[in-house]
Design a protein around this motif. Structure first.
Motif, PDB file in Angstrom:
ATOM      1  N   THR A 103       0.943  -1.077   0.039  1.00  0.00           N
ATOM      2  CA  THR A 103      -0.146  -0.198  -0.108  1.00  0.00           C
ATOM      3  C   THR A 103       0.920   1.360   0.051  1.00  0.00           C
ATOM      4  O   THR A 103       2.152   1.304   0.341  1.00  0.00           O
ATOM      5  CB  THR A 103      -0.884   0.072   1.374  1.00  0.00           C
ATOM      6  N   ALA A 116      -2.140  -8.453   6.215  1.00  0.00           N
ATOM      7  CA  ALA A 116      -3.485  -8.818   6.370  1.00  0.00           C
ATOM      8  C   ALA A 116      -3.706 -10.268   7.089  1.00  0.00           C
ATOM      9  O   ALA A 116      -4.594 -10.339   7.924  1.00  0.00           O
ATOM     10  CB  ALA A 116      -4.314  -8.719   5.220  1.00  0.00           C
ATOM     11  N   SER A 120     -14.692  -7.239  10.987  1.00  0.00           N
ATOM     12  CA  SER A 120     -14.578  -6.952   9.663  1.00  0.00           C
ATOM     13  C   SER A 120     -12.833  -6.463   9.566  1.00  0.00           C
ATOM     14  O   SER A 120     -12.483  -5.697  10.499  1.00  0.00           O
ATOM     15  CB  SER A 120     -15.456  -5.701   9.122  1.00  0.00           C
ATOM     16  N   SER A 153      -8.772 -12.391   3.170  1.00  0.00           N
ATOM     17  CA  SER A 153      -7.202 -12.536   2.621  1.00  0.00           C
ATOM     18  C   SER A 153      -6.593 -13.752   2.702  1.00  0.00           C
ATOM     19  O   SER A 153      -5.827 -14.531   1.953  1.00  0.00           O
ATOM     20  CB  SER A 153      -6.500 -11.412   3.461  1.00  0.00           C
ATOM     21  N   GLU A 192     -18.535 -15.577   3.060  1.00  0.00           N
ATOM     22  CA  GLU A 192     -19.829 -15.087   3.041  1.00  0.00           C
ATOM     23  C   GLU A 192     -20.651 -15.621   2.226  1.00  0.00           C
ATOM     24  O   GLU A 192     -21.182 -14.683   1.280  1.00  0.00           O
ATOM     25  CB  GLU A 192     -19.403 -13.560   3.331  1.00  0.00           C
TER      26      GLU A 192
HETATM   27  N1  ATP Z   1      -6.465  -5.530  -2.093  1.00  0.00           N
HETATM   28  C1  ATP Z   1      -6.044  -4.787  -1.007  1.00  0.00           C
HETATM   29  N2  ATP Z   1      -5.202  -3.915  -0.978  1.00  0.00           N
HETATM   30  C2  ATP Z   1      -4.696  -3.436   0.424  1.00  0.00           C
HETATM   31  N3  ATP Z   1      -5.230  -3.682   1.573  1.00  0.00           N
HETATM   32  C3  ATP Z   1      -6.284  -4.736   1.363  1.00  0.00           C
HETATM   33  C4  ATP Z   1      -6.733  -5.377   0.165  1.00  0.00           C
HETATM   34  N4  ATP Z   1      -7.638  -6.261   0.523  1.00  0.00           N
HETATM   35  C5  ATP Z   1      -7.832  -6.380   1.964  1.00  0.00           C
HETATM   36  N5  ATP Z   1      -7.051  -5.264   2.363  1.00  0.00           N
HETATM   37  C6  ATP Z   1      -6.844  -4.946   3.905  1.00  0.00           C
HETATM   38  O1  ATP Z   1      -6.397  -6.193   4.581  1.00  0.00           O
HETATM   39  C7  ATP Z   1      -7.157  -6.318   5.778  1.00  0.00           C
HETATM   40  C8  ATP Z   1      -7.865  -7.574   5.722  1.00  0.00           C
HETATM   41  O2  ATP Z   1      -9.126  -7.569   5.116  1.00  0.00           O
HETATM   42  P1  ATP Z   1      -9.904  -8.861   4.822  1.00  0.00           P
HETATM   43  O3  ATP Z   1     -10.695  -8.285   3.486  1.00  0.00           O
HETATM   44  O4  ATP Z   1      -9.408  -9.768   4.389  1.00  0.00           O
HETATM   45  O5  ATP Z   1     -10.833  -8.800   5.992  1.00  0.00           O
HETATM   46  P2  ATP Z   1     -12.205  -9.649   6.204  1.00  0.00           P
HETATM   47  O6  ATP Z   1     -11.979 -10.120   7.620  1.00  0.00           O
HETATM   48  O7  ATP Z   1     -12.504 -10.511   4.871  1.00  0.00           O
HETATM   49  O8  ATP Z   1     -13.162  -8.385   6.327  1.00  0.00           O
HETATM   50  P3  ATP Z   1     -14.581  -8.507   6.045  1.00  0.00           P
HETATM   51  O9  ATP Z   1     -15.428  -9.043   7.187  1.00  0.00           O
HETATM   52  O10 ATP Z   1     -15.119  -6.990   5.907  1.00  0.00           O
HETATM   53  O11 ATP Z   1     -14.919  -9.201   4.815  1.00  0.00           O
HETATM   54  C9  ATP Z   1      -7.892  -5.122   5.905  1.00  0.00           C
HETATM   55  O12 ATP Z   1      -7.060  -4.285   6.658  1.00  0.00           O
HETATM   56  C10 ATP Z   1      -8.092  -4.847   4.674  1.00  0.00           C
HETATM   57  O13 ATP Z   1      -8.295  -3.255   4.483  1.00  0.00           O
END
Ligand code: ATP
Ligand code: SF4
Ligand code: MG
Length: 351
Positions: A31, A38, A58, A64, A193
């Protein structure tokens, strides 16, 4: 943490050979502010016919983790560690190997199926394309037959195979996506999900179909969801993620009846049930994963935090057989500093 299989919930004999072994898997995104971790060195095993629920707030890294296992990440993202699927390494596999493995051995079912189905292609054509990409020897008629059978298994009439995606309801489209995911009979299905956008009746149908797939085909199922109720009803085991770490695992009975990690306890308390009238959410927010807090990542929010929690990430302790928690409250988590009186950091932080 490599917990032994607990397959008692399903009443089936346990299998001792995991279909998926994940060790120190990390996923980092590039980033503008720097590398965002992640997923940070997570480890778990998944057994044939087992369903593992992955929960957490979230942004804690659930998707990820799923995309990292499939090696389906945006450019600039890095995956490290190891994930072996029936003995074959996924991390670092070539594009050609991955194309073969995806669909054939491991499948990912997303939410929002409409974005994944081509509106101009009949449903059967999606199947023919997916099947023949993996098995070029299968002729079109045979592929269409396989499509109809996979659809029927998901409760979609065989006669609808030649309809277009827009001719189906949202719930049916999600079932089509699952049918597409399972048509080649993968050993592992990751459902991210899969029912979030659907009403509760359709949700129950889809969860039932996934559960039948697990039981009948002995598919290893990873179910990623915000919904703890779904995990309680449909999973054998649960992994709780916080800020890129797996902080607790155990059987659904263990984790729901006797959560050990303070974060899991907070999550459970945040769930509205018929018995509860108030929603207690965990104070504060998950940390910025570009610059996570040192030590236990939950310490800024933890009501039980001790001074030593800031120093070093706790090991996975095993407070009950098969239940693991990464927390200094339990013996085996690493040596907390005996000089510091417990609770003092929490008192200071939450004063
Ligand atoms: N393509 C990306 N580029 C940069 N950061 C990312 C990207 N995708 C996810 N992130 C970041 O990685 C972290 C984990 O995100 P992730 O989507 O895996 O979480 P999640 O547990 O699946 O959340 P949710 O319950 O909202 O789906 C977060 O801080 C998110 O902002
Ligand atoms: S290690 Fe410390 S801060 Fe982390 S959850 Fe346990 S008590 Fe709380
Ligand atoms: Mg997600």
């Amino acid at each position: 943490m490599t917990s032994a299989v607990s397959d008692t919930a399903s009443g089936r004999p346990p299998s001792n050979v995991p279909v998926l072994q994940v060790r120190d898997l990390s996923v980092a995104y590039g980033t503008p502010r720097g590398s965002l971790g992640a997923v940070d060195r997570i480890s778990f095993d998944l057994y044939p016919g087992e369903s593992l629920g992955v929960v957490g707030e979230s942004g804690c890294g659930k998707s990820s983790m799923g995309r990292g296992l499939m090696q389906l990440l945006p450019a600039g993202a890095e995956v490290s560690g190891s994930a072996t699927l029936a003995g074959r390494e996924l991390v670092g596999a070539s594009d050609q190997q991955l194309r073969r493995l995806r669909g054939e051995d491991i499948a990912l079912v997303f939410q929002e199926p409409m974005t994944r189905l081509d509106p101009l292609m009949k449903v059967s054509a999606h199947f023919v394309e997916a099947i023949r990409a993996h098995r070029p020897g299968v002729d079109k008629d045979e592929a269409r037959h396989m499509a109809r059978e996979a659809l029927a298994q998901m409760g979609i009439p065989r006669t609808r195979a030649d309809n277009y995606p827009h001719e189906f309801s949202g719930g049916m489209r999600q079932r089509i996506m699952i049918a597409l995911g399972i048509v080649l009979k993968p050993a592992v299905v990751i459902a991210d999900e899969p029912t979030t956008a659907l009403d509760v009746i359709v949700e129950a149908q889809i969860l039932d179909l996934l559960d039948r797939l697990r039981a009948d085909e002995r598919v290893g199922l990873i179910l990623i969801t915000h919904n703890l109720g779904i995990v309680a009803e449909t999973c054998d085991r649960v992994a709780v993620m916080y800020a890129g770490h797996i902080v607790e695992t155990g059987s659904v009975e263990q984790v729901f009846n006797d959560p050990k990690h303070p974060y899991t306890r907070g999550l459970m308390a945040s769930t509205i049930s018929l018995e509860t009238t108030a929603l207690h959410s965990i104070e504060g927010y998950p940390p910025d994963l570009v610059d996570p807090p040192p030590g236990c990542r939950f310490h800024p929010r933890c009501p039980d935090a001790m001074y030593q929690c800031r120093e070093k990430i706790p090991e996975h302790a095993e407070p009950n057989p098969g239940q693991h928690a990464s927390c200094y409250l339990y013996p085996g988590s690493g040596q907390p500093d005996p000089e510091e009186p417990p609770g003092t950091l929490a008192a200071a932080l939450h004063a």
